[in-house]
Every structure is written in structure tokens, then in C-alpha cells.
Write an enzyme that holds these catalytic residues in place. Structure first.
Site, PDB file in Angstrom:
ATOM      1  N   CYS A   1      32.247  37.686  40.452  1.00 16.64           N
ATOM      2  CA  CYS A   1      31.114  37.374  41.321  1.00 16.64           C
ATOM      3  C   CYS A   1      31.380  36.074  42.085  1.00 16.64           C
ATOM      4  O   CYS A   1      32.091  35.196  41.615  1.00 16.64           O
ATOM      5  CB  CYS A   1      29.839  37.228  40.483  1.00 16.64           C
ATOM      6  SG  CYS A   1      29.384  38.715  39.573  1.00 16.64           S
TER       7      CYS A   1
ATOM      8  N   HIS B   1      34.004  36.623  34.650  1.00 17.06           N
ATOM      9  CA  HIS B   1      32.785  36.096  35.266  1.00 17.06           C
ATOM     10  C   HIS B   1      33.123  35.031  36.317  1.00 17.06           C
ATOM     11  O   HIS B   1      34.076  34.265  36.161  1.00 17.06           O
ATOM     12  CB  HIS B   1      31.877  35.466  34.208  1.00 17.06           C
ATOM     13  CG  HIS B   1      31.062  36.467  33.439  1.00 17.06           C
ATOM     14  ND1 HIS B   1      30.277  37.416  34.062  1.00 17.06           N
ATOM     15  CD2 HIS B   1      30.904  36.660  32.102  1.00 17.06           C
ATOM     16  CE1 HIS B   1      29.670  38.152  33.145  1.00 17.06           C
ATOM     17  NE2 HIS B   1      30.036  37.721  31.942  1.00 17.06           N
TER      18      HIS B   1
END
Length: 328
Positions: free
Chosen positions: A174, A118
Site C-alpha cells: 500500500c 505492508h
């Protein structure tokens, strides 16, 4: 191949004892020691669990050994399915592993950092980000111990490196466009991107309208804040500050999965869970091992274009010639 001599660029200035000096860097020949750190975090059992990140770390490890001449014993693996507590990607273990990666680095060494997990953004506190937000990555224990921001990764892995030492970073997460805080970002034409203030302002208005339409008031605030920064020229100040403080004489390059404003896909390719960026990187260099930096950026974009909106980014710690061969 990259030239062996020192590369000077930019205006001369007066240094110590009034001697003329000029910014410089040195390409790595990548024929010294090779070390790598591969981190894959699926966040098993957590609310935002991912599927392909551990596979990504294992696939990149195999690719490094098969294609680029790395040895298994010189690669540290951190995955959340590891049995050894020191190989669990906690914040403490990740920071220690980053320090290990660059320890005793020498000219012409080749260091490789891969992260799949993440990624996010948080408020920039030192003024080096054009959009006002630092990028961050999330260890498996981030809920207890917090994230690792790009400023810290830069200080640990880029700042200590000597001229002529290579660090290649692949960031599959991301908001990863500038997640190593490298100040020179390249277009698919191989040229350094400069901020287009008119376009940025228009994009800010569009983002604000889109956020408002879906009830995302935080997004509205963020977009309007970005628009105000553009209007006041703060972005240009941030760019100047970043280049003054984040440029390095070492040979550091990063391929990231997307722009700072985008997300990166956790997906399935060839029947296996994988991160889209990790899959693309291995695929294009397996099919065509010899590519220039510009060709590699274009190749990565082409592999992802048909199925994903994310646009891989190339950035570096110094102005570089993107027509030379990518080596690691």
C-alpha cells in the site's frame, strides 16, 4: 535496446573552474553481474496478517531465474517463515540486505529489489514529498523497531549506484507510488507527470468531504492540509527539491503496485494467495517478455483494472525514454 552512450538533459550550469556542465545519466545494458533481494512478509500471528507475500517472494525468485537470467545463489530471500535467523525480514536484516544488494555495484550490473508486505505513510520531515507524507515499509518486527522510510531506502539503494548501473524495484504494498523516492513519474502515455494543481485541489476537497462523511477526522485534516499545500504552491517546491536531491546518474526504475494514496490488494489468483502487483508483473512478462516501459505499465494496469482499483506506477531516477525495451 537502451543506448550505450551518456545521456545529457536539462540546462547547462557552471561547475568547478567555471566549466560548463549538464545533468546526465547512463542506461544499463544489464549484461554485468546480476543480484536480487526478494522480501515477502505475511506477519504471521500478528493482527494485520497477510496471506500472499511469502508466495510473492518465491514466485519472483523463480521468475528472475527462469526469465531474466538470475542465479539462485545471487538472490537473497527474506521471509518470515525462514528457518535461518538471518533470513527473517527484521528491520536490521532488511537494512543489511539492502546494503548487500548495492555493494560493489558496477556499470551495466543489474540489481533487482522486490518487496511484498505492508506499506504506509508518515509525516515528511525534509520537504521532498508533494503531499507532505513519506512512504514507508514495515519489517516483521516494526512494532518493536519501527518502519523503513523511503528516504532511507533511497540513501541505501539509489545514492551509492554508479552511472550505468541498473536497479529495478518492484514494490507490492500500500501507498507505494513513490516508495523509493524516484522523482520522475510516468503516465501510461509514457510522459513525465507534472502536478496538475487545479485537479489536485479539487481532489483534496473531495477527499476531505469523503473523510468527513465517514467520521475520519484525521483524513479531513490530511486532505485539507494537502489542499492548503496545493494552494500555496508547496507541491511545486517539493517537486523541485525532490528533483534536485533525488535525481541519479544511475539507471534506477520502479514499478509500484499503486499510487501513494491507494492500497494494494492481498488476493487470490489461480487458486494461490498472492499480491495483485506481483502476480500482474510475472503474468504480463511471462506472456510477452519483450515490452517497452510504456507497454509494460499499460499491461500491468490492464491486468488489474477489472478487479482492483489500484493503479501501478512507473518512476525513475532520471528522465527516461519509455519507448525503449524493458530489460533487467
Amino acid at each position: 535496446m537502451p543506448p550505450t552512450q551518456v545521456q545529457n538533459y536539462g540546462p547547462q550550469f557552471q561547475g568547478q573552474n567555471n566549466q560548463p556542465q549538464q545533468p546526465f545519466f547512463q542506461y544499463s545494458q544489464c549484461n554485468g553481474r546480476k543480484k536480487a533481494l526478494c522480501i515477502g512478509i505475511n506477519y504471521v500471528g500478528q493482527s494485520a496478517e497477510l496471506k500472499g507475500c511469502i508466495n510473492d517472494a518465491q514466485n519472483v525468485q523463480q521468475f528472475l531465474c527462469r526469465q531474466l537470467g538470475y542465479k539462485t545463489e545471487d538472490i537473497v530471500m527474506l521471509t518470515d517463515d525462514a528457518r535461518n535467523p538471518r533470513q527473517i525480514p527484521t528491520k536490521e536484516n532488511m537494512l543489511h540486505a539492502m546494503e548487500w544488494l548495492v555493494r560493489d555495484a558496477q556499470p551495466n550490473d543489474s540489481l533487482f529489489f522486490h518487496y511484498s508486505g505492508h506499506g504506509g505513510q508518515t509525516k515528511d520531515l525534509d520537504g521532498d514529498e508533494e503531499d507532505g507524507f513519506d512512504e514507508e515499509i514495515y519489517p516483521v518486527d516494526f512494532q518493536e523497531n519501527g518502519s523503513i522510510v523511503d528516504d532511507d531506502m533511497h540513501m541505501i539503494m539509489v545514492k551509492p549506484l554508479p552511472p550505468g548501473c541498473r536497479l529495478t524495484a518492484i514494490l507490492d504494498c500500500c501507498h507505494s507510488g513513490s516508495a523509493l523516492d524516484l522523482p520522475y513519474i510516468y503516465s501510461t502515455e509514457g510522459k513525465i507527470k507534472e502536478p496538475n494543481l487545479a485537479a489536485e485541489a479539487g481532489q483534496g476537497l473531495l477527499s476531505a468531504a469523503t473523510s468527513y462523511a465517514r467520521g475520519d477526522m484525521g483524513g479531513v485534516f490530511k486532505s485539507v492540509t494537502g489542499l492548503l499545500k496545493t494552494a500555496t504552491g508547496n507541491q511545486q517546491k517539493a517537486e523541485k527539491y525532490a528533483r534536485a536531491t533525488r535525481t541519479s546518474p544511475a539507471d534506477v526504475i520502479s514499478f509500484s503496485g499503486c499510487k501513494d494514496t491507494q492500497t494494494s490488494a492481498d488476493t487470490v489468483e489461480a487458486g494461490r494467495a498472492t499480491g495483485a502487483m506481483s502476480y500482474a508483473f510475472i503474468t504480463v512478462l511471462t506472456q510477452q517478455p519483450q515490452q517497452t516501459y510504456q507497454q509494460l505499465l499499460v499491461s500491468l494496469r490492464e491486468v488489474l483494472r477489472n478487479k482492483y482499483s489500484q493503479k501501478p506506477q512507473l518512476s525513475s531516477s532520471h528522465p527516461m525514454d519509455t519507448s525503449i525495451l524493458f530489460i533487467a
